[in-house]
Design a protein around this motif. Structure first.
Motif, PDB file in Angstrom:
ATOM      1  N   SER A 155       3.086  -8.224 -45.272  1.00  0.00           N
ATOM      2  CA  SER A 155       4.044  -9.320 -45.397  1.00  0.00           C
ATOM      3  C   SER A 155       4.739  -9.634 -44.079  1.00  0.00           C
ATOM      4  O   SER A 155       5.377 -10.686 -43.948  1.00  0.00           O
ATOM      5  CB  SER A 155       5.085  -8.982 -46.460  1.00  0.00           C
ATOM      6  OG  SER A 155       5.824  -7.833 -46.086  1.00  0.00           O
ATOM      7  N   SER A 156       4.608  -8.749 -43.092  1.00  0.00           N
ATOM      8  CA  SER A 156       5.201  -8.986 -41.776  1.00  0.00           C
ATOM      9  C   SER A 156       4.313  -9.826 -40.867  1.00  0.00           C
ATOM     10  O   SER A 156       4.689 -10.109 -39.744  1.00  0.00           O
ATOM     11  CB  SER A 156       5.490  -7.647 -41.087  1.00  0.00           C
ATOM     12  OG  SER A 156       6.430  -6.905 -41.823  1.00  0.00           O
ATOM     13  N   PHE A 157       3.158 -10.190 -41.374  1.00  0.00           N
ATOM     14  CA  PHE A 157       2.211 -10.988 -40.598  1.00  0.00           C
ATOM     15  C   PHE A 157       2.019 -12.341 -41.276  1.00  0.00           C
ATOM     16  O   PHE A 157       1.871 -12.417 -42.491  1.00  0.00           O
ATOM     17  CB  PHE A 157       0.878 -10.249 -40.464  1.00  0.00           C
ATOM     18  CG  PHE A 157       0.993  -8.988 -39.658  1.00  0.00           C
ATOM     19  CD1 PHE A 157       1.369  -7.795 -40.240  1.00  0.00           C
ATOM     20  CD2 PHE A 157       0.741  -8.994 -38.300  1.00  0.00           C
ATOM     21  CE1 PHE A 157       1.501  -6.629 -39.493  1.00  0.00           C
ATOM     22  CE2 PHE A 157       0.854  -7.833 -37.532  1.00  0.00           C
ATOM     23  CZ  PHE A 157       1.243  -6.654 -38.134  1.00  0.00           C
ATOM     24  N   SER A 158       2.045 -13.392 -40.488  1.00  0.00           N
ATOM     25  CA  SER A 158       2.052 -14.736 -41.048  1.00  0.00           C
ATOM     26  C   SER A 158       0.730 -15.474 -40.901  1.00  0.00           C
ATOM     27  O   SER A 158       0.499 -16.455 -41.607  1.00  0.00           O
ATOM     28  CB  SER A 158       3.151 -15.572 -40.376  1.00  0.00           C
ATOM     29  OG  SER A 158       2.943 -15.622 -38.971  1.00  0.00           O
ATOM     30  N   SER A 159      -0.117 -15.034 -39.989  1.00  0.00           N
ATOM     31  CA  SER A 159      -1.397 -15.716 -39.771  1.00  0.00           C
ATOM     32  C   SER A 159      -2.504 -14.678 -39.739  1.00  0.00           C
ATOM     33  O   SER A 159      -2.324 -13.588 -39.186  1.00  0.00           O
ATOM     34  CB  SER A 159      -1.389 -16.497 -38.447  1.00  0.00           C
ATOM     35  OG  SER A 159      -0.392 -17.490 -38.437  1.00  0.00           O
ATOM     36  N   TRP A 160      -3.660 -15.063 -40.306  1.00  0.00           N
ATOM     37  CA  TRP A 160      -4.785 -14.134 -40.418  1.00  0.00           C
ATOM     38  C   TRP A 160      -6.072 -14.809 -39.954  1.00  0.00           C
ATOM     39  O   TRP A 160      -6.274 -16.007 -40.174  1.00  0.00           O
ATOM     40  CB  TRP A 160      -4.947 -13.686 -41.863  1.00  0.00           C
ATOM     41  CG  TRP A 160      -3.773 -12.892 -42.357  1.00  0.00           C
ATOM     42  CD1 TRP A 160      -2.589 -13.366 -42.835  1.00  0.00           C
ATOM     43  CD2 TRP A 160      -3.678 -11.463 -42.398  1.00  0.00           C
ATOM     44  NE1 TRP A 160      -1.753 -12.330 -43.166  1.00  0.00           N
ATOM     45  CE2 TRP A 160      -2.396 -11.149 -42.911  1.00  0.00           C
ATOM     46  CE3 TRP A 160      -4.539 -10.418 -42.047  1.00  0.00           C
ATOM     47  CZ2 TRP A 160      -1.960  -9.828 -43.092  1.00  0.00           C
ATOM     48  CZ3 TRP A 160      -4.110  -9.113 -42.236  1.00  0.00           C
ATOM     49  CH2 TRP A 160      -2.835  -8.828 -42.746  1.00  0.00           C
ATOM     50  N   GLY A 161      -6.931 -14.004 -39.348  1.00  0.00           N
ATOM     51  CA  GLY A 161      -8.254 -14.488 -39.018  1.00  0.00           C
ATOM     52  C   GLY A 161      -9.169 -14.423 -40.223  1.00  0.00           C
ATOM     53  O   GLY A 161      -8.771 -13.980 -41.311  1.00  0.00           O
TER      54      GLY A 161
END
Length: 123
Positions: free
Chosen positions: A108-114
């Motif tokens: 949840s601390s990451f907003s963008s994903w590859g």
């Protein structure tokens, strides 16, 4: 929003090495933490490594000493150097851009994903 594209996955024998790359677009790359996660079919995605905006790093225990995360802010790229690979490292590896400057192991601390890149280690 940061756009992320991973590359560098593949098939290698146990004991071998791979380097994953994650190219990011967007002006905020240098100011956010970056992370790598991995997922095996049927299991939850798990944290692998993360790096702060200033280079501080953190690893999950199973990869400590074998994997190295690094970043090149001039190239908007984060890397995951993976050495001494084991069959249990087989997974789809995802790059992620953090919401803030410092890492967390929480998704949840990451907003963008590859889109993910497949890593397969043969025994």
């Amino acid at each position: 929003q940061v756009q992320l594209v991973e590359s560098g996955g593949g098939l290698v024998q146990a004991g071998g090495s791979l380097r994953l790359s994650c190219a990011a677009s967007g002006r905020t790359f240098s100011s956010v933490a970056m992370g790598w996660f991995r997922q095996v079919p049927g299991k939850e995605r798990e944290f692998v490594a993360a790096i702060n905006y200033n280079g501080g790093t953190h690893y999950t225990g199973s990869v400590q000493g074998r994997f190295t995360i690094s970043r090149d802010n001039a190239k908007n790229t984060v890397y995951l150097q993976m050495n001494s690979l084991k069959p249990e490292d087989t997974a789809v590896y995802y790059c992620a851009a953090g919401r803030g400057a410092y890492y967390s192991i929480s998704e949840s601390s990451f907003s963008s994903w590859g889109q993910g890149t497949q890593v397969t280690i043969s025994s």
